[in-house]
Design a protein around this motif. Structure first.
Motif, PDB file in Angstrom:
ATOM      1  N   THR A  70       2.563   5.290 -58.343  1.00 53.50           N
ATOM      2  CA  THR A  70       1.469   6.149 -58.392  1.00 53.50           C
ATOM      3  C   THR A  70       2.027   7.797 -58.558  1.00 53.50           C
ATOM      4  N   VAL A  71       3.213   8.068 -58.058  1.00 55.16           N
ATOM      5  CA  VAL A  71       3.924   9.196 -58.389  1.00 55.16           C
ATOM      6  C   VAL A  71       4.239   9.390 -59.650  1.00 55.16           C
ATOM      7  N   LEU A  72       4.805   7.960 -60.067  1.00 56.23           N
ATOM      8  CA  LEU A  72       5.487   8.005 -61.549  1.00 56.23           C
ATOM      9  C   LEU A  72       4.473   8.251 -62.471  1.00 56.23           C
ATOM     10  N   PHE A  73       3.439   7.439 -62.451  1.00 61.21           N
ATOM     11  CA  PHE A  73       2.401   7.535 -63.495  1.00 61.21           C
ATOM     12  C   PHE A  73       1.548   8.958 -63.598  1.00 61.21           C
ATOM     13  N   GLY A  74       1.372   9.402 -62.240  1.00 62.20           N
ATOM     14  CA  GLY A  74       0.776  10.768 -62.029  1.00 62.20           C
ATOM     15  C   GLY A  74       1.375  11.929 -62.656  1.00 62.20           C
ATOM     16  N   SER A  75       3.169  11.743 -62.580  1.00 62.29           N
ATOM     17  CA  SER A  75       3.795  13.116 -62.810  1.00 62.29           C
ATOM     18  C   SER A  75       4.057  12.855 -64.527  1.00 62.29           C
ATOM     19  N   ALA A  76       4.183  11.609 -64.974  1.00 60.69           N
ATOM     20  CA  ALA A  76       4.445  11.435 -66.384  1.00 60.69           C
ATOM     21  C   ALA A  76       3.557  11.868 -67.010  1.00 60.69           C
ATOM     22  N   TRP A  77       2.153  11.750 -66.447  1.00 64.55           N
ATOM     23  CA  TRP A  77       1.270  12.328 -67.661  1.00 64.55           C
ATOM     24  C   TRP A  77       0.864  13.884 -67.435  1.00 64.55           C
ATOM     25  N   THR A  78       1.315  14.547 -66.846  1.00 64.79           N
ATOM     26  CA  THR A  78       1.109  16.053 -66.480  1.00 64.79           C
ATOM     27  C   THR A  78       1.329  16.555 -67.612  1.00 64.79           C
ATOM     28  N   SER A  99       3.182   6.171 -72.176  1.00 65.92           N
ATOM     29  CA  SER A  99       2.744   4.805 -72.214  1.00 65.92           C
ATOM     30  C   SER A  99       4.095   3.868 -72.445  1.00 65.92           C
ATOM     31  N   PHE A 100       4.867   4.372 -73.628  1.00 71.25           N
ATOM     32  CA  PHE A 100       6.029   3.320 -74.047  1.00 71.25           C
ATOM     33  C   PHE A 100       7.041   3.460 -72.887  1.00 71.25           C
ATOM     34  N   ILE A 101       7.262   4.323 -72.327  1.00 72.57           N
ATOM     35  CA  ILE A 101       8.489   4.615 -71.395  1.00 72.57           C
ATOM     36  C   ILE A 101       7.921   4.273 -69.783  1.00 72.57           C
ATOM     37  N   MET A 153       5.915   1.974 -68.449  1.00 69.35           N
ATOM     38  CA  MET A 153       5.440   0.508 -68.556  1.00 69.35           C
ATOM     39  C   MET A 153       7.038  -0.071 -68.112  1.00 69.35           C
ATOM     40  N   PRO A 154       7.977   0.024 -68.961  1.00 61.18           N
ATOM     41  CA  PRO A 154       9.228  -0.514 -68.599  1.00 61.18           C
ATOM     42  C   PRO A 154       9.981   0.177 -67.617  1.00 61.18           C
ATOM     43  N   LEU A 155       9.968   1.000 -67.378  1.00 64.67           N
ATOM     44  CA  LEU A 155      10.408   1.798 -66.276  1.00 64.67           C
ATOM     45  C   LEU A 155       9.970   1.253 -65.029  1.00 64.67           C
ATOM     46  N   LYS A 156       8.675   0.613 -64.840  1.00 60.27           N
ATOM     47  CA  LYS A 156       7.944   0.457 -63.637  1.00 60.27           C
ATOM     48  C   LYS A 156       8.637  -1.052 -63.621  1.00 60.27           C
ATOM     49  N   PHE A 157       8.482  -1.661 -64.444  1.00 59.91           N
ATOM     50  CA  PHE A 157       9.088  -3.360 -64.388  1.00 59.91           C
ATOM     51  C   PHE A 157      10.397  -3.646 -64.255  1.00 59.91           C
ATOM     52  N   LEU A 158      11.305  -2.481 -64.984  1.00 57.82           N
ATOM     53  CA  LEU A 158      12.624  -2.656 -64.856  1.00 57.82           C
ATOM     54  C   LEU A 158      13.211  -2.144 -63.614  1.00 57.82           C
TER      55      LEU A 158
END
Lengths: 239, 346
Positions: free
Chosen positions: A53-61, A160-162, A164-169
């Motif tokens: 949640t924090v990853l996606f939230g902050s990556a989109w700021t 979006s590109f970064i 997704m992989p950050l999450k699954f990796l």
């Protein structure tokens, strides 16, 4: 701002709830596999949900920054004697503060659902520190990128590109022992893994300082670098 | 502190040039002065270089060369001090839609480092002045275009600046609201003695509102003066002729021969062609209009419509550029606009 537009607060909270309620059931039997440190997948997965949640939230700021540029809000602020640095820091820290509140709410919900926090309240406080540094890192990165790119489309694509992989990796969904070797190497460079690792340790095991301290140092370093990156980009691109 | 060169000039711009990356010369040697307490209009079509000049004066852009001074302070060297002493409202109303009107005012009060008590007092005064007291507790998202603009004006003077700079203060508003905003601006000058520099591409607005005007085109000031002085440059009257009906294009032959014919009449001063119509500048319209008709008839040229008018700033612009300054504004569908439209529809 989020409080004035309740729909966003709702969406931002419902998504992690879906993760918690649905996926913890879908993957329930995963814990039977070797390598899990917990016998409850929910227990294992909750820290991952918080971090995601924090990853996606902050990556989109960075989108907020682009919006401010487009709506003339940024120019209006730049024409006042406010220091340039405080404008960009305000953006970054403002977004992160909202995310910390969200992380705490998810923690609360997870606790109600039966997640035990091994380290108790101090562990929650330490989680706030970890989450703040992760958020600062990605918000700084995203804002710096927004200033460089300006039009929103490439930023959307790139983020979006970064993410997704950050999450699954990362270790968000599966423990490290079950991941292929090369991902374990990639993990070293993935701040998401470092934060999940620490929070998970605080929730499941306790104070594993030999894990937590290096993670904190790495996250702190990344946060500092990224906030500086955003600040320099901002100073560079504005007067 | 540097002694201002001419204490009388609130804004002094000299040989300003701005070349953007890619080689576009947006501003190409602009010089002008705005005196203290003056309401000064910067008039020109879209893309003439108005906003770029404004952004340099408000310290948002660095000039390629030349200088701009506000109250005797160079905008490049003393940018922080310039920012404290000017108020600025851009074309886009850059305020937080989710906050209330009052919250926005208070926020900017803090940006200008005013203390809480002063902010409260001035917010009350300004909301009153802009007739927004009743709406001050509502989110800006619920405001109409005119209300947003009034709030934006209030915000830009919360720190009591000596100089107020407005970029297209009435763009995108309906004619009635435009008139109102004009009244508010006049009021500010009269009540607070502020110096105002504003840009516009509306001729009538510059004419009615300003004490002095500079007309800018292609990054250069083509002429300046009081509205009356400028109109006096076009001595006499304007007779406009349409030679065709229903927009069918006039053949070049007919246009050219009409032009040629009229040019040799002693009472004709100048002829301008716009989109197949002719504007004939004459000394005395009432007597010269029938003369024009006689000349045209005598040569077998048909006049479809004919009208007589006093010169306007449009004629001034036409005289210097050979073009009319129509509203060329196409709807820019920027991300910002789309987002805002979507939000308003909700």
């Amino acid at each position: 701002m989020s409080l004035r537009t309740p729909i966003w607060l709702f969406v931002n909270l419902v998504q992690p709830l879906v993760w918690l309620l649905l996926f913890s059931r879908v993957f329930e039997r995963m814990v039977d596999l070797p390598g899990f440190t917990s016998d409850s997948y929910l227990q294992f997965f909750a820290p991952g949900v918080i971090i995601m949640t924090v990853l996606f939230g902050s990556a989109w700021t960075g989108m907020n920054m682009i919006q401010d540029m487009d709506l003339g809000i940024l120019d209006k602020m730049l024409a006042t004697p406010v220091t340039r640095v405080s404008i960009v820091l305000g953006q970054v820290f403002g977004s992160v503060s909202t995310l910390v509140v969200q992380a705490l709410l998810i923690f609360l919900i997870a606790w109600i659902m039966g997640v035990d926090i091994a380290t108790g309240f101090p562990g929650v406080l330490l989680t706030v520190v970890i989450v703040t540094m992760l958020g600062l890192g990605f918000a700084g990165f995203s804002n710096g990128l927004a200033i460089v790119m300006k039009p929103p489309d490439p930023l959307i694509a790139f983020i979006s590109f970064i993410t997704m992989p950050l999450k699954f990796l990362s270790y968000a969904m599966v423990p490290s022992d079950l991941l292929p070797g090369w991902i374990q190497v990639a993990k070293t460079f993935n701040p998401v893994s470092h934060s999940v690792e620490s929070v998970r340790s605080l929730v499941i095991v306790g104070y594993e300082w030999n894990v937590i301290i290096p993670d904190l140092l790495i996250l702190g370093g990344i946060a500092t670098l990224m906030v500086l990156w955003a600040t320099f980009m901002f100073r560079f691109r504005t007067i | 502190m540097d002694e201002p060169e001419r204490a009388n000039d609130s804004i002094a711009v000299k040989d300003l040039v701005k070349v953007y990356k890619g080689g576009v010369r947006a501003v190409d040697g602009v010089s002008f002065e705005v005196k203290a307490g003056e309401l000064f209009a910067f008039l020109g079509p879209n893309g003439a270089g108005k906003s770029t000049t404004i952004k340099i004066i408000t310290t948002l852009l660095k000039p390629t060369s030349g200088t701009a001074e506000v109250l005797g302070m160079d905008v490049k060297i003393h940018s922080a001090r310039v920012r404290s002493s000017i108020g600025y409202a851009a074309q886009e109303v850059g305020i937080d839609e989710n906050a209330t009107g009052r919250e926005n005012l208070v926020l900017y009060g803090h940006f200008y480092r005013l203390d809480g008590k002063t902010i409260r007092r001035r917010s009350d005064e300004l909301l009153e002045l802009m007739d927004l007291t009743e709406e001050s507790g509502r989110q800006v998202a619920t405001y109409s275009g005119g209300m947003r603009k009034r709030l934006d004006l209030a915000i830009s003077i919360i720190h009591q600046p000596q100089v107020l700079i407005l970029d297209e203060p009435t763009v995108g508003l309906d004619p009635q609201t435009r008139g109102h905003i004009g009244d508010y601006i006049r009021n500010l000058v009269q009540e607070l003695g502020i110096t105002v520099l504003f840009t516009t591409h509306y001729m009538d607005e510059a004419d009615k509102l300003s004490d002095r005007i500079a007309i800018i085109d292609h990054g250069r000031i083509i002429t300046s003066g009081t509205p009356q002085e400028l109109k006096d440059e076009i001595s006499g009257d304007v007779v406009s002729l349409t030679l065709t009906t229903d927009g069918a294009s006039t053949s070049d032959g007919v246009l050219d021969s009409s032009r040629e014919m009229l040019r040799h009449q002693p009472f004709v001063r100048e002829i301008q062609e716009i989109d197949g119509d002719l504007n004939v500048y004459v000394e005395k319209g009432e007597t010269d209009l029938p003369r024009i008709l006689r000349v045209m008839d005598g040569n077998g040229l048909t006049v479809q419509t004919i009208s007589l008018s006093r010169p306007t700033l449009d004629d001034v612009f036409l005289k210097y550029t050979g073009r009319t300054m129509r509203d060329e504004e196409g709807q820019r569908t920027t991300w910002a606009r789309m987002q805002r439209d979507v939000r308003r529809r909700k």
